[in-house]
Design an enzyme around this catalytic site. Sequence first.
Site, short mmCIF file in Angstrom:
data_model
loop_
_atom_site.label_atom_id
_atom_site.label_comp_id
_atom_site.label_asym_id
_atom_site.label_seq_id
_atom_site.Cartn_x
_atom_site.Cartn_y
_atom_site.Cartn_z
CG ASN A 69 11.70 2.19 -16.62
OD1 ASN A 69 11.37 1.69 -15.53
ND2 ASN A 69 12.06 1.44 -17.66
CD GLU A 70 9.26 7.80 -17.86
OE1 GLU A 70 8.55 7.26 -16.98
OE2 GLU A 70 9.40 7.32 -18.99
N GLY A 104 0.82 -1.21 0.00
CA GLY A 104 0.00 0.00 0.00
C GLY A 104 0.85 1.25 0.00
CE1 TYR A 105 5.73 0.77 0.57
CE2 TYR A 105 7.16 1.95 -0.93
CZ TYR A 105 7.01 1.16 0.17
OH TYR A 105 8.11 0.75 0.86
CB SER A 106 0.52 3.95 -5.63
OG SER A 106 1.78 3.47 -6.02
CD GLU A 113 8.09 -2.25 -5.91
OE1 GLU A 113 8.17 -1.43 -4.98
OE2 GLU A 113 7.11 -2.35 -6.67
C1 LIG Z 1 0.07 -2.92 -12.91
C2 LIG Z 1 0.51 -2.03 -11.80
C3 LIG Z 1 0.72 -2.57 -10.55
C4 LIG Z 1 1.07 -1.77 -9.48
N1 LIG Z 1 1.19 -2.32 -8.24
C5 LIG Z 1 1.38 -1.51 -7.17
C6 LIG Z 1 1.32 -2.02 -5.84
O1 LIG Z 1 1.14 -3.23 -5.63
N2 LIG Z 1 1.44 -1.17 -4.81
C7 LIG Z 1 1.65 0.16 -4.99
O2 LIG Z 1 1.77 0.88 -4.02
N3 LIG Z 1 1.71 0.70 -6.23
C8 LIG Z 1 1.57 -0.10 -7.33
N4 LIG Z 1 1.58 0.43 -8.60
C9 LIG Z 1 1.68 1.89 -8.75
C10 LIG Z 1 2.95 2.37 -9.38
O3 LIG Z 1 4.00 2.34 -8.49
C11 LIG Z 1 2.68 3.80 -9.91
O4 LIG Z 1 1.82 3.66 -11.00
C12 LIG Z 1 3.93 4.51 -10.34
O5 LIG Z 1 4.67 4.89 -9.22
C13 LIG Z 1 3.64 5.75 -11.18
O6 LIG Z 1 2.72 6.60 -10.54
P1 LIG Z 1 1.44 7.13 -11.30
O7 LIG Z 1 0.76 5.98 -11.89
O8 LIG Z 1 0.68 7.98 -10.36
O9 LIG Z 1 2.00 8.00 -12.49
P2 LIG Z 1 2.48 9.52 -12.38
O10 LIG Z 1 3.38 9.67 -11.23
O11 LIG Z 1 1.33 10.42 -12.47
O12 LIG Z 1 3.37 9.63 -13.68
C14 LIG Z 1 2.86 9.92 -14.96
C15 LIG Z 1 4.04 10.09 -15.90
O13 LIG Z 1 4.82 11.20 -15.47
C16 LIG Z 1 6.17 10.80 -15.31
N5 LIG Z 1 6.79 11.61 -14.26
C17 LIG Z 1 6.30 11.87 -13.03
N6 LIG Z 1 7.16 12.65 -12.35
C18 LIG Z 1 8.21 12.88 -13.17
C19 LIG Z 1 9.42 13.62 -13.04
N7 LIG Z 1 9.73 14.27 -11.93
N8 LIG Z 1 10.26 13.63 -14.09
C20 LIG Z 1 9.97 12.97 -15.23
N9 LIG Z 1 8.83 12.27 -15.40
C21 LIG Z 1 7.96 12.23 -14.38
C22 LIG Z 1 6.09 9.35 -14.96
O14 LIG Z 1 7.31 8.70 -15.21
C23 LIG Z 1 4.99 8.90 -15.88
O15 LIG Z 1 5.51 8.70 -17.15
C24 LIG Z 1 1.25 -0.37 -9.68
C25 LIG Z 1 1.08 0.17 -10.95
C26 LIG Z 1 0.71 -0.64 -12.01
C27 LIG Z 1 0.51 -0.02 -13.35
#
Ligand SMILES: Cc1cc2nc3c(=O)[nH]c(=O)nc-3n(C[C@H](O)[C@H](O)[C@H](O)COP(=O)(O)OP(=O)(O)OC[C@H]3O[C@@H](n4cnc5c(N)ncnc54)[C@H](O)[C@@H]3O)c2cc1C
Lengths: 398, 369
Positions: A384-385, A127-129, A244
């Site tokens: 990856n960003e 439960g991070y995101s 991770e």
């Molecule tokens: C299938 C799946 C499983 C997952 N499982 C888990 C889980 O079990 N538990 C959990 O806690 N989370 C989980 N996640 C969440 C995951 O960690 C997040 O989706 C991830 O951290 C990206 O956050 P976001 O989706 O809010 O995208 P955003 O943070 O909104 O990013 C959108 C885009 O902006 C880019 N971006 C954001 N900030 C910057 C910056 N400073 N510089 C350049 N680019 C930037 C990102 O790289 C991305 O391309 C999962 C996600 C997926 C898709």
Amino acid sequence: MNVDFTAEDIAFRDEVRAFLRERLPKALSEKVRTGKHLTKEDMVGWHAILESRRWLASHWPEEWGGPGWSVVQRYIFDVEIALAHAPRIVPFGVNMLGPVLLKYGSDEQKKRWLPRILDGSDWWCQGYSEPGAGSDLANLKTQALRDGDHYVVNGQKTWTTLGKYADMIFCLVRTDPSAKKQKGISFLLIDMKTPGIEVRPIVLLDGDAEVSEVFFTDVRVPVENLVGDENLGWTYAKYLLTYERTNIAGVGASMAALDQLKEIARSEQKDGKPLAEDPQFAARLARVEIELENMKTTSLRVLAAAAHGGAPGAESSMLKIRGTEIRQEISSLARRALGPYAQPFISQALDEGFTGEAIGADYAAPIASQYFNQRKLSIFGGSNEIQREIITKTILEL
Amino acid sequence: MDFNHSEDRRMLADTLRRFLAERYSLDTRHRISASERGYSPEIWGELAALGVPAALLGEPLGGFGGSGFDLMVVFEALGRALVVEPFLGLAMVGRLLADGAGRADLASGLLDGTQIAAVALYEPGARYDLTNVTTRAERSATGGWTLSGGKAVVPQLESATRIVVSARVDTGLALFIVPRDADGVSIKGYPLVDGGRGGELVLQAVQLPADTRIACGDDALGTIEAAVAAGIVALGAEAVGILDVIKDSTLDYLRTRVQFGVPIGKFQALQHRMATVAIEIEQARSAVINAAAALDDDRLARERAVSAAKVTLGRVGTLVAEESIQLHGGIGMTWELPLPHFAKRLIMIGHQLGDEDHHLERYVRLGRG
Ligand SMILES: Cc1cc2nc3c(=O)[nH]c(=O)nc-3n(C[C@H](O)[C@H](O)[C@H](O)COP(=O)(O)OP(=O)(O)OC[C@H]3O[C@@H](n4cnc5c(N)ncnc54)[C@H](O)[C@@H]3O)c2cc1C
């Protein structure tokens, strides 16, 4: 310098192979090989088989149930189980929470939670995101306010992988609402059966609901479930992420996928010859194979350099980026290899017990949906960003 | 030189876009796509009434369009709404029947939508080779034809009332029109990963009258190429429509999604990625314009232009689909969001009528003359 495995390493590899031949159920490896959906029982059952040999938590110290392997042995193990088409080890308990408890948990917490990870009593989820806290994880809003010997948790987590199966969730929560960002975050263990928790599935682009939203309304969590110190959770959170990321890199998974890709390329025909002999396809395949060969050594070098055989720090970002790029490219090539037969998609064909006829070759069914699903690899675990940001700042110091 | 579509075509595009905006929401599209038929007879009928088939067919077949730019405006609009209705067969069949002078009878019903055409050219195991045909047509005792064989992954095959099939005859290739309800025709239908349905066609000693053969010998191959060229222009325009939707929605997301206190579109790392995407989309649009313009040119010019378009679309399609999902983060992976459905269709367009590698090789070969 010597890049060869030692005689002991080879003997160890043979031991792992013999174990897999004997103990990995054929029906299970067949499901993995053919890209079928695994049930909770499949995954829990495989954990139990590994644990029967004390091989489940390969990087835990021996006193807590680990096998006491070297970096190279762990690498060999990861590769061999992937090549044998064993289910991947569900990482949340073993590879994420485990290391955090081992480093930051109290003795009591280790005794209470670690054995339950090993014996399968607890399925953990992460439960991070949150909706507003993805890349900017420290922006998380879920609150845990102290009330006597409990925290009262309110808020929402999202993208929780396999949350639908979970008994427990480790959460990043805000315990000091007045503190800025990273300060004021704590690491809390929460029983999913506590009143006030609701899990809602999220269907992904491949039609499968592997992730969930988790809602918390006045959820009471005993204070002894706080890991480490209150408001210092960010440190533990980051430590977990290095594990991770290293895990997501998935060199073994890539090797297995590359084997399968080669098989497909030998079987698909183009102009009366195997696709593997088509110069363009062969070049695409060779490029990713070369990357993977390089990656094997990079990965071993980074792991070997990491202190105490733990997970590497910022270097884990490098492994995560290149490892996921390779995995995605292999899945993309598998999709290309199918030609017109990438399009048909009978989702039920990926379920256990499907008896319908295959469309095209028998390996075709899961390929396109896997390709789409694998897009997640460059998004989760920190996109990856974000990994590139970490490399720029921490390693390159730009 | 004038890069604007003609007045008539612009009007048609507007009408079509308005209709689809009103009647073909993404939810409706998903519902139609998941239905047993995989298309909507009702919407199909209404689109026919709007004159869409007439725009896709030339005058000899009773239509008023059928040129590359006609295909382009229609399919761009279809792409923007991610339409799964069986238009590709119609775009291709226009070229297949066009050569059969005086065969307007075979086109009857296509204009008003009562007949639906599928074009079945590729065979299992033949990948994208149009000449690798094992389906056979033998002269029957009655002077007609007996067809046996099979065809692979035919889009919206189940919806078709008439199926155009390539088959081998003694003198080479030939094309036949097979009625869906003829004895010996069987179809195995299935859903497609990007929406809609497709099917495998099996022909078992299907008896056809002599006049169902619409082309044979070198003619047949030429006709097939012309039909595939039209299909590629159609798919290319569909892709351009999709690319524009993806670009708009991704830009929108970059402007509104806030992380680290700013819209993510403020991060230079993402700005440059999006700039590349924008350039590539314009290159793809130009490739499709080139192909549409060449559709009525001589064979070599036409074939080089359509192969060039397919190579460009294959590369750009993959890039834009993958980048747009990545730039959305987790939300880009969800079924609920329109974006990934556009991305899936874009990727799968790359698998229809020859992929990037097939057309690159072909482009090289055509260049050698
Ligand atoms: C299938 C799946 C499983 C997952 N499982 C888990 C889980 O079990 N538990 C959990 O806690 N989370 C989980 N996640 C969440 C995951 O960690 C997040 O989706 C991830 O951290 C990206 O956050 P976001 O989706 O809010 O995208 P955003 O943070 O909104 O990013 C959108 C885009 O902006 C880019 N971006 C954001 N900030 C910057 C910056 N400073 N510089 C350049 N680019 C930037 C990102 O790289 C991305 O391309 C999962 C996600 C997926 C898709």
